[in-house]
Design a protein around this motif. Structure first.
Motif, PDB file in Angstrom:
ATOM      1  N   THR A  15       0.830  -1.217   0.000  1.00 51.91           N
ATOM      2  CA  THR A  15       0.000   0.000   0.000  1.00 51.91           C
ATOM      3  C   THR A  15       0.859   1.259   0.000  1.00 51.91           C
ATOM      4  O   THR A  15       0.454   2.275  -0.567  1.00 51.91           O
ATOM      5  CB  THR A  15      -0.952   0.012   1.211  1.00 51.91           C
ATOM      6  OG1 THR A  15      -0.204  -0.176   2.405  1.00 51.91           O
ATOM      7  CG2 THR A  15      -2.018  -1.058   1.077  1.00 51.91           C
ATOM      8  N   SER A  16       2.051   1.182   0.590  1.00 49.92           N
ATOM      9  CA  SER A  16       2.933   2.350   0.591  1.00 49.92           C
ATOM     10  C   SER A  16       3.337   2.733  -0.831  1.00 49.92           C
ATOM     11  O   SER A  16       3.448   3.918  -1.166  1.00 49.92           O
ATOM     12  CB  SER A  16       4.181   2.089   1.436  1.00 49.92           C
ATOM     13  OG  SER A  16       4.891   0.972   0.932  1.00 49.92           O
ATOM     14  N   ALA A  45       0.321   4.394  -2.551  1.00 50.48           N
ATOM     15  CA  ALA A  45       0.209   5.781  -2.079  1.00 50.48           C
ATOM     16  C   ALA A  45       1.276   6.659  -2.730  1.00 50.48           C
ATOM     17  O   ALA A  45       0.977   7.764  -3.206  1.00 50.48           O
ATOM     18  CB  ALA A  45       0.316   5.828  -0.562  1.00 50.48           C
ATOM     19  N   LYS A  46       2.508   6.163  -2.766  1.00 50.47           N
ATOM     20  CA  LYS A  46       3.605   6.939  -3.359  1.00 50.47           C
ATOM     21  C   LYS A  46       3.327   7.242  -4.827  1.00 50.47           C
ATOM     22  O   LYS A  46       3.482   8.380  -5.280  1.00 50.47           O
ATOM     23  CB  LYS A  46       4.918   6.164  -3.204  1.00 50.47           C
ATOM     24  CG  LYS A  46       6.117   6.877  -3.802  1.00 50.47           C
ATOM     25  CD  LYS A  46       7.375   6.040  -3.637  1.00 50.47           C
ATOM     26  CE  LYS A  46       8.541   6.699  -4.355  1.00 50.47           C
ATOM     27  NZ  LYS A  46       9.713   5.839  -4.396  1.00 50.47           N
ATOM     28  N   ALA A  83      -0.451  10.486   0.809  1.00 51.63           N
ATOM     29  CA  ALA A  83       0.100   9.844   2.010  1.00 51.63           C
ATOM     30  C   ALA A  83      -0.562   8.482   2.198  1.00 51.63           C
ATOM     31  O   ALA A  83      -1.719   8.284   1.815  1.00 51.63           O
ATOM     32  CB  ALA A  83      -0.158  10.729   3.225  1.00 51.63           C
ATOM     33  N   THR A  84       0.185   7.543   2.779  1.00 50.83           N
ATOM     34  CA  THR A  84      -0.369   6.211   3.025  1.00 50.83           C
ATOM     35  C   THR A  84      -1.623   6.301   3.892  1.00 50.83           C
ATOM     36  O   THR A  84      -2.603   5.587   3.658  1.00 50.83           O
ATOM     37  CB  THR A  84       0.689   5.297   3.683  1.00 50.83           C
ATOM     38  OG1 THR A  84       1.839   5.265   2.824  1.00 50.83           O
ATOM     39  CG2 THR A  84       0.174   3.887   3.868  1.00 50.83           C
ATOM     40  N   LYS A 122      -5.724  -3.394   2.120  1.00 49.42           N
ATOM     41  CA  LYS A 122      -5.412  -3.760   0.734  1.00 49.42           C
ATOM     42  C   LYS A 122      -6.439  -4.766   0.212  1.00 49.42           C
ATOM     43  O   LYS A 122      -6.813  -4.716  -0.968  1.00 49.42           O
ATOM     44  CB  LYS A 122      -3.985  -4.328   0.648  1.00 49.42           C
ATOM     45  CG  LYS A 122      -3.518  -4.518  -0.788  1.00 49.42           C
ATOM     46  CD  LYS A 122      -2.018  -4.633  -0.929  1.00 49.42           C
ATOM     47  CE  LYS A 122      -1.505  -5.975  -0.519  1.00 49.42           C
ATOM     48  NZ  LYS A 122      -0.112  -6.208  -0.961  1.00 49.42           N
TER      49      LYS A 122
END
Length: 193
Positions: free
Chosen positions: A29-30, A33-34, A39-40, A50
């Motif tokens: 998920t990071s 987001a990136k 932001a996560t 997820k």
């Protein structure tokens, strides 16, 4: 479209791309987001996990697919005409939406998609069940069921669509029609049906 809806769409489009490229476990998920430039924590404001994200994506992609398939569907009267409309639209959807097509192919039979999601989505395909029930009755087809005929139909249609994707040839209506007619001949479907 408001900001919240735009952000949700960006998250979904980014996640589809990453899930197709990297798979479920290879897509943290990071990273989603990136790549979505959020932001996560913001991601989790939209999707709590997820697992929820992938199920929501699956529902959304399949809903868009069914809406595309059913374009101009009610204008057709006969079963063969209805099946031809589904055939053409499903192939064109795959050509016009390659990422979503890959996503559906990868995750349709995946354990990441919950049974509840699959059940919810399958309800949208009842119109096909009715077409094939009608064909079995009209053609007096013995020793088969609607679901088997639907899978045979979808398999032939999907593989025809895959031909255009794999070869990078432009969509050829004549070639597609030949494949459709071979399927119809295999179940004895004629113009009057």
């Amino acid at each position: 479209m408001n900001i919240k809806d735009k952000k949700r769409k960006i998250i979904i489009n980014t996640a589809v791309k990453l899930f197709v490229e990297r798979g479920f476990h290879g897509t943290p998920t990071s990273l989603i987001a990136k790549e979505a430039k959020i932001a996560t924590g913001t991601l989790f404001n939209y999707f709590k996990s997820k697992d929820i994200l992938i199920n929501e994506i699956f529902k959304e992609v399949k809903t868009k697919q069914i809406n595309f398939i059913l374009r101009d569907f009610n204008k057709e009267n006969k079963s063969k005409e209805k099946l031809k409309k589904i055939w053409d639209n499903l192939i064109l959807w795959g050509i016009e939406n390659p990422q979503e097509k890959k996503f559906v192919n990868y995750f349709s039979n995946s354990s990441y998609i919950s049974d509840d999601t699959k059940t919810e989505i399958n309800k949208n395909y009842k119109f096909m069940l009715e077409i094939f029930k009608n064909l079995i009755s009209i053609k007096n087809i013995k020793n088969t069921n609607e679901l088997m005929l639907i899978f045979n139909f979808l398999g032939a249609c999907i593989f025809t669509g895959n031909y255009f994707c794999v070869t990078n040839e432009p969509y050829d209506k004549k070639l597609s029609r030949e494949s459709f007619e071979r399927y119809c001949k295999s179940i004895g479907l004629t113009e009057k049906d």
